[in-house]
Design a protein around this motif. Structure first.
Motif, PDB file in Angstrom:
ATOM      1  N   ASP A 111       1.733   0.147   7.674  1.00 34.66           N
ATOM      2  CA  ASP A 111       2.342  -0.752   6.696  1.00 34.66           C
ATOM      3  C   ASP A 111       3.051   0.076   5.634  1.00 34.66           C
ATOM      4  O   ASP A 111       2.433   0.929   4.979  1.00 34.66           O
ATOM      5  CB  ASP A 111       1.256  -1.634   6.066  1.00 34.66           C
ATOM      6  N   GLU A 112       4.344  -0.178   5.458  1.00 36.56           N
ATOM      7  CA  GLU A 112       5.114   0.558   4.458  1.00 36.56           C
ATOM      8  C   GLU A 112       4.548   0.353   3.055  1.00 36.56           C
ATOM      9  O   GLU A 112       4.632   1.247   2.200  1.00 36.56           O
ATOM     10  CB  GLU A 112       6.571   0.098   4.508  1.00 36.56           C
ATOM     11  N   ALA A 113       3.954  -0.827   2.810  1.00 37.70           N
ATOM     12  CA  ALA A 113       3.390  -1.109   1.490  1.00 37.70           C
ATOM     13  C   ALA A 113       2.223  -0.183   1.161  1.00 37.70           C
ATOM     14  O   ALA A 113       1.874  -0.035  -0.012  1.00 37.70           O
ATOM     15  CB  ALA A 113       2.945  -2.573   1.416  1.00 37.70           C
ATOM     16  N   GLU A 114       1.604   0.438   2.178  1.00 34.65           N
ATOM     17  CA  GLU A 114       0.524   1.396   1.910  1.00 34.65           C
ATOM     18  C   GLU A 114       1.050   2.604   1.140  1.00 34.65           C
ATOM     19  O   GLU A 114       0.305   3.261   0.413  1.00 34.65           O
ATOM     20  CB  GLU A 114      -0.109   1.855   3.227  1.00 34.65           C
ATOM     21  N   ILE A 115       2.334   2.913   1.298  1.00 29.90           N
ATOM     22  CA  ILE A 115       2.934   4.056   0.599  1.00 29.90           C
ATOM     23  C   ILE A 115       3.595   3.605  -0.693  1.00 29.90           C
ATOM     24  O   ILE A 115       3.366   4.170  -1.756  1.00 29.90           O
ATOM     25  CB  ILE A 115       3.963   4.757   1.505  1.00 29.90           C
ATOM     26  N   ARG A 116       4.425   2.577  -0.604  1.00 32.52           N
ATOM     27  CA  ARG A 116       5.215   2.136  -1.753  1.00 32.52           C
ATOM     28  C   ARG A 116       4.561   1.025  -2.566  1.00 32.52           C
ATOM     29  O   ARG A 116       5.058   0.654  -3.618  1.00 32.52           O
ATOM     30  CB  ARG A 116       6.585   1.640  -1.282  1.00 32.52           C
ATOM     31  N   GLY A 117       3.461   0.445  -2.083  1.00 32.10           N
ATOM     32  CA  GLY A 117       2.829  -0.639  -2.808  1.00 32.10           C
ATOM     33  C   GLY A 117       3.426  -1.990  -2.447  1.00 32.10           C
ATOM     34  O   GLY A 117       4.464  -2.085  -1.784  1.00 32.10           O
ATOM     35  N   HIS A 118       2.751  -3.061  -2.898  1.00 34.25           N
ATOM     36  CA  HIS A 118       3.212  -4.422  -2.664  1.00 34.25           C
ATOM     37  C   HIS A 118       3.984  -4.923  -3.876  1.00 34.25           C
ATOM     38  O   HIS A 118       3.771  -4.473  -4.997  1.00 34.25           O
ATOM     39  CB  HIS A 118       2.015  -5.367  -2.439  1.00 34.25           C
ATOM     40  N   ARG A 119       4.888  -5.852  -3.622  1.00 25.67           N
ATOM     41  CA  ARG A 119       5.524  -6.538  -4.743  1.00 25.67           C
ATOM     42  C   ARG A 119       4.469  -7.334  -5.509  1.00 25.67           C
ATOM     43  O   ARG A 119       3.537  -7.879  -4.932  1.00 25.67           O
ATOM     44  CB  ARG A 119       6.600  -7.496  -4.231  1.00 25.67           C
ATOM     45  N   ARG A 125       9.649   5.406  -7.348  1.00 23.60           N
ATOM     46  CA  ARG A 125       9.430   4.039  -7.846  1.00 23.60           C
ATOM     47  C   ARG A 125       8.566   3.275  -6.861  1.00 23.60           C
ATOM     48  O   ARG A 125       8.972   3.005  -5.738  1.00 23.60           O
ATOM     49  CB  ARG A 125      10.769   3.330  -8.040  1.00 23.60           C
ATOM     50  N   ASP A 126       7.372   2.955  -7.309  1.00 25.62           N
ATOM     51  CA  ASP A 126       6.453   2.152  -6.516  1.00 25.62           C
ATOM     52  C   ASP A 126       6.811   0.680  -6.681  1.00 25.62           C
ATOM     53  O   ASP A 126       7.155   0.231  -7.778  1.00 25.62           O
ATOM     54  CB  ASP A 126       5.015   2.409  -6.994  1.00 25.62           C
ATOM     55  N   HIS A 127       6.727  -0.093  -5.582  1.00 23.74           N
ATOM     56  CA  HIS A 127       7.096  -1.510  -5.636  1.00 23.74           C
ATOM     57  C   HIS A 127       6.211  -2.299  -6.593  1.00 23.74           C
ATOM     58  O   HIS A 127       6.651  -3.294  -7.167  1.00 23.74           O
ATOM     59  CB  HIS A 127       7.001  -2.126  -4.240  1.00 23.74           C
ATOM     60  N   TYR A 128       4.977  -1.878  -6.761  1.00 23.62           N
ATOM     61  CA  TYR A 128       4.073  -2.603  -7.655  1.00 23.62           C
ATOM     62  C   TYR A 128       4.338  -2.245  -9.112  1.00 23.62           C
ATOM     63  O   TYR A 128       4.438  -3.124  -9.964  1.00 23.62           O
ATOM     64  CB  TYR A 128       2.630  -2.282  -7.289  1.00 23.62           C
ATOM     65  N   LEU A 129       4.488  -0.965  -9.396  1.00 20.79           N
ATOM     66  CA  LEU A 129       4.714  -0.543 -10.778  1.00 20.79           C
ATOM     67  C   LEU A 129       6.098  -0.919 -11.270  1.00 20.79           C
ATOM     68  O   LEU A 129       6.275  -1.399 -12.386  1.00 20.79           O
ATOM     69  CB  LEU A 129       4.523   0.977 -10.899  1.00 20.79           C
TER      70      LEU A 129
END
Length: 769
Positions: free
Chosen positions: A380-388, A446-450
């Motif tokens: 899951d890409e979100a594991e690296i960049r985070g979730h929205r 830039r993390d998707h969550y932050l």
């Protein structure tokens, strides 16, 4: 016999009147004309019918004028009582200005027991509906109605029926069909009321619970205030925390914007919870916290040497990084162009050589925090960049969590098993790692969550992988690759003596006085019981030896000495014995060298000929490239051999054991040529000779990869002479000196040079036969 009446007709635009109903109607000019005509020419009777927009009405009811007077609203009106149902016929003449028509009265349907049962069911449904509306007086009136037809026509008073449904009832003279219609509609209405009542009860229960919770929270706040345990308001607390925190300017602005949203949001709003979680995450990150690196290069090298034997390449690289960073610090160049002086290294090598544990040693040598991020199986890409943040349960990615866990902005982050990252419909995590591992970009990660920039340029990233081929090319290009190709037999003995043995003694609750393992036993374990690039299997065998020793110590006192002579009593027979002489004793078998995910290994190629056409059969789970190498080898010998190749004009079968293991790659080309040449000449291949290299149709030997791992495998297998491509000669600089001392490594440019040496001479072959 049906009865036909001549009556004036009154059309009602917004109402449908059924038999038995009493309705007041306001008198206008048209209504007055019909009422006057009824009083003059039809004994106060008239025909009531619904006014239809698309057609002429076909049914109505015969109504009687009951009273004319003032309605409750003050207007003048007439009260009509509806009687029997009538079918509307053709128009006729009559007195007054009203429309006169023929009305054929509908004969009543005979009442049977089935009709009475159907009517009773309908009455129960109507009473159930009225009970839910608390219409108790109406219930008494309904219960007094016994006539099925009258009961069915009572639906004209039902508020839940539309004018269209009432018109359908009016136009249904058959009592059975009429009862079926009203029963079906009543069932639907009752089900609707039940659902509505349930929803109303649930809403009321929820509101009561929220009111109760609100009151309890207010009471709790009041009690805390009286006890002097009052807590500051959450919103004010967040604003104070943000203003007091040591945050970068842009991060502070973003955090204050979120605090403003929190102040405007209701406590019951789910967005308030999301904002609080985001603010907690941002405030927990060590935005301006960094550890100081050690400046003692000699001490750093000592730490690395104490933790790991060998691995000079990666140790040299870390010491070089430390020396350069110390010089940058002396000259005030810690940050240049907004970027720190981090590093991105990829440690590629077989399992068990110490890649993962090396990360902890690097952190100790640099005096930095260490955090490990396991990437094996991540898809899951979100594991690296985070979730929205809009997703329920959103979290920052593993990189941000690693920085938060480390508590500093310059830790050593170990990205373990980066070659095991996969991709599916949820995205490609390897693509998300491109920005993380690019020194030119990761200062603004830039993390998707932050959704704020995070500076990773001062982080030392160490990625580990078993095989470099499965790492995407774009990601591989961003990392500085350091190969860990495995240990020699002497290295394994030294590692066992300095690291593994003491660790296993501690786990077995033994001391060196209880059990002693001699160097000859360790060498036998490393040589004949394990044949691996790393030392994991060697450590397992040491653990087995010590478990057996602990068992013996339980029954017999005294220290135990483990030597080569009694090693079999502890671990059984050797698993690996030299087999090259046995395998190559017959013509048509040659020894090659290969590289797998577990390190280097020897590879035997067997060839045989049988009567038939000039076909070539290949077995052993060979890939397309390896199959092409076999065809090239056969074509070369048929075109360039300076010896009798009559046997190669038959059906050739080429097999590469083990058949259950997939194999591919061009580096077995020279081995296939040698096996086929041995088959053609009847001369066996020397048992102590190994070879590797890609071959062309002209016999040129092309370079291949993994030279160091292949030479280590040749040493473990007991080979003496190894042929490698001439253009791989520079790779020998990476091979340990003790390996080169034990092997006669011969770089060649033409496969004919290999055939000239590798094949036994005729007399030797004859003697062997």
């Amino acid at each position: 016999m049906s009865v036909t009446l001549k009556l004036p007709m009154l059309s009602l635009p917004d109402a449908v009147v059924l038999p038995g109903m009493v309705v007041p109607i306001e008198l206008d000019d048209a209504t007055q004309a019909v009422v006057d005509a009824a009083r003059v020419g039809s004994d106060d009777q008239l025909l009531l019918a619904p006014r239809l927009a698309d057609r002429y009405p076909t049914f109505g009811v015969v109504a009687t004028v009951e009273q004319i007077g003032q309605l409750p609203g003050g207007a003048r009106g007439v009260v009509l009582r509806a009687g029997r149902r009538a079918r509307i016929g053709t128009g006729v003449t009559g007195p007054g200005a009203a429309l006169w028509v023929e009305a054929e009265l509908i004969e009543p349907t005979p009442v049977t027991s089935e009709i009475r049962a159907q009517a009773a069911e309908y009455k129960q449904l109507v009473i159930a509906i009225l009970q839910r509306r608390n219409a108790w007086q109406v219930i008494d009136s309904v219960q007094r109605v016994n006539d099925p037809s009258e009961l069915a026509d009572l639906a004209g008073y039902a508020s839940y029926l539309s004018n269209e449904q009432k018109r359908e009832l009016l136009e249904t003279p058959d009592l059975v069909a009429r009862l079926a219609l009203v029963t079906d509609w009543a069932r639907r209405q009752l089900a609707e009321l039940e659902v509505t009542e349930k929803i109303r009860d649930d809403v009321r229960e929820g509101m009561d619970k929220r009111q109760r919770d609100f009151l309890l929270r207010e009471q709790l706040a009041a009690i805390r205030k009286e006890l002097g345990e009052d807590e500051p308001d959450g919103t004010e607390d967040y604003r104070a925390r943000v203003e007091q925190a040591n945050l970068p300017d842009k991060v502070r602005e973003a955090a204050l914007r979120e605090v403003g949203k929190l102040e405007r949001a209701s406590d019951q709003s789910p967005e308030a919870g999301w904002i609080r979680t985001w603010l907690d995450t941002v405030l927990d990150l060590p935005w301006n916290v960094k550890t100081s690196d050690t400046t003692d290069v000699t001490e750093a090298r000592r730490v690395l040497d104490a933790d790991h034997h060998g691995l000079d390449d990666v140790k040299d690289r870390i010491v070089e990084y430390l020396a350069v960073r110390a010089r940058r610090a002396e000259r005030g160049l810690e940050v240049v162009g907004g970027r720190g002086s981090g590093a991105v290294l990829a440690l590629v090598g077989p399992p068990g050589v110490g890649k993962t544990s090396l990360g902890e040693s690097v952190a100790r040598a640099l005096d930095r925090k260490f955090v490990r991020v396991a990437l094996g199986g991540v898809r899951d890409e979100a594991e690296i960049r985070g979730h929205r943040r809009t997703y329920v349960g959103a979290l920052p990615g593993r990189i941000v969590r690693a920085i938060s866990e480390a508590g500093s902005m310059n830790p050593v982050v170990l990205l373990d098993e980066i070659d095991k990252v996969g991709s599916d419909y949820r995205g490609d995590p390897a693509a998300a790692l491109l920005e993380v591992l690019d020194p030119a970009q990761n200062h603004t990660f830039r993390d998707h969550y932050l959704e704020v920039d995070l500076d990773l340029s001062d982080v030392v990233f160490l990625a580990t992988a078993n095989v470099a081929d499965t790492i995407p090319a774009a990601l591989y290009d961003r990392m500085e690759v350091v190969s860990l190709d495995g240990y020699t037999e002497d290295d394994k003995i030294a590692i066992a003596r300095t690291h593994l043995l003491q660790r296993q003694l501690d786990r077995a609750a033994l001391t060196a006085d209880d059990v002693t393992i001699g160097d000859d036993a360790l060498r036998l374990l490393a040589g004949n019981y394990t044949r691996e690039a790393g030392v994991r299997q060697l450590e397992r065998l040491l653990a087995k030896v010590l478990r057996k020793a602990a068992t013996k110590l339980a029954t017999q006192p005294g220290p135990i000495m483990v030597t080569a002579d009694n090693l079999r009593d502890f671990v059984g027979r050797p698993r690996f014995t030299p087999e090259s002489a046995e395998r190559t004793a017959v013509p048509g078998v040659s020894t090659g060298l290969a590289v797998t995910g577990a390190g280097g290994d020897v590879l035997f190629i067997e060839a045989s000929a049988s009567p038939g056409d000039r076909s070539l059969t290949l077995t052993g789970q060979l890939g397309d490239v390896m199959k092409e190498s076999a065809h090239i080898a056969l074509s070369y010998l048929r075109a360039h051999a300076d010896f009798d190749i009559t046997s190669l004009d038959r059906a050739i079968h080429l097999h590469v054991p083990a058949g259950a293991v997939p194999k591919d790659g061009p580096s077995a080309g020279v081995t296939m040529v040698t096996a086929l040449a041995s088959l053609a000449t009847g001369r066996p291949v020397r048992s102590d000779v190994g070879m590797t290299g890609e071959v062309t149709l002209n016999g040129r030997v092309l370079p291949i990869g993994g030279v160091k791992q292949k030479l280590l495998a040749a040493q473990r297998a007991g080979l003496k002479t190894v042929f490698i491509p001439k253009r791989n000669e520079p790779d020998l600089d990476d091979v340990p000196a003790e390996v080169l001392e034990q092997l006669d490594v011969r770089p060649v440019a033409d496969v004919a040079e290999i055939l000239e040496y590798a094949l036994e001479n005729s007399s030797a072959a004859h003697a062997a036969a």
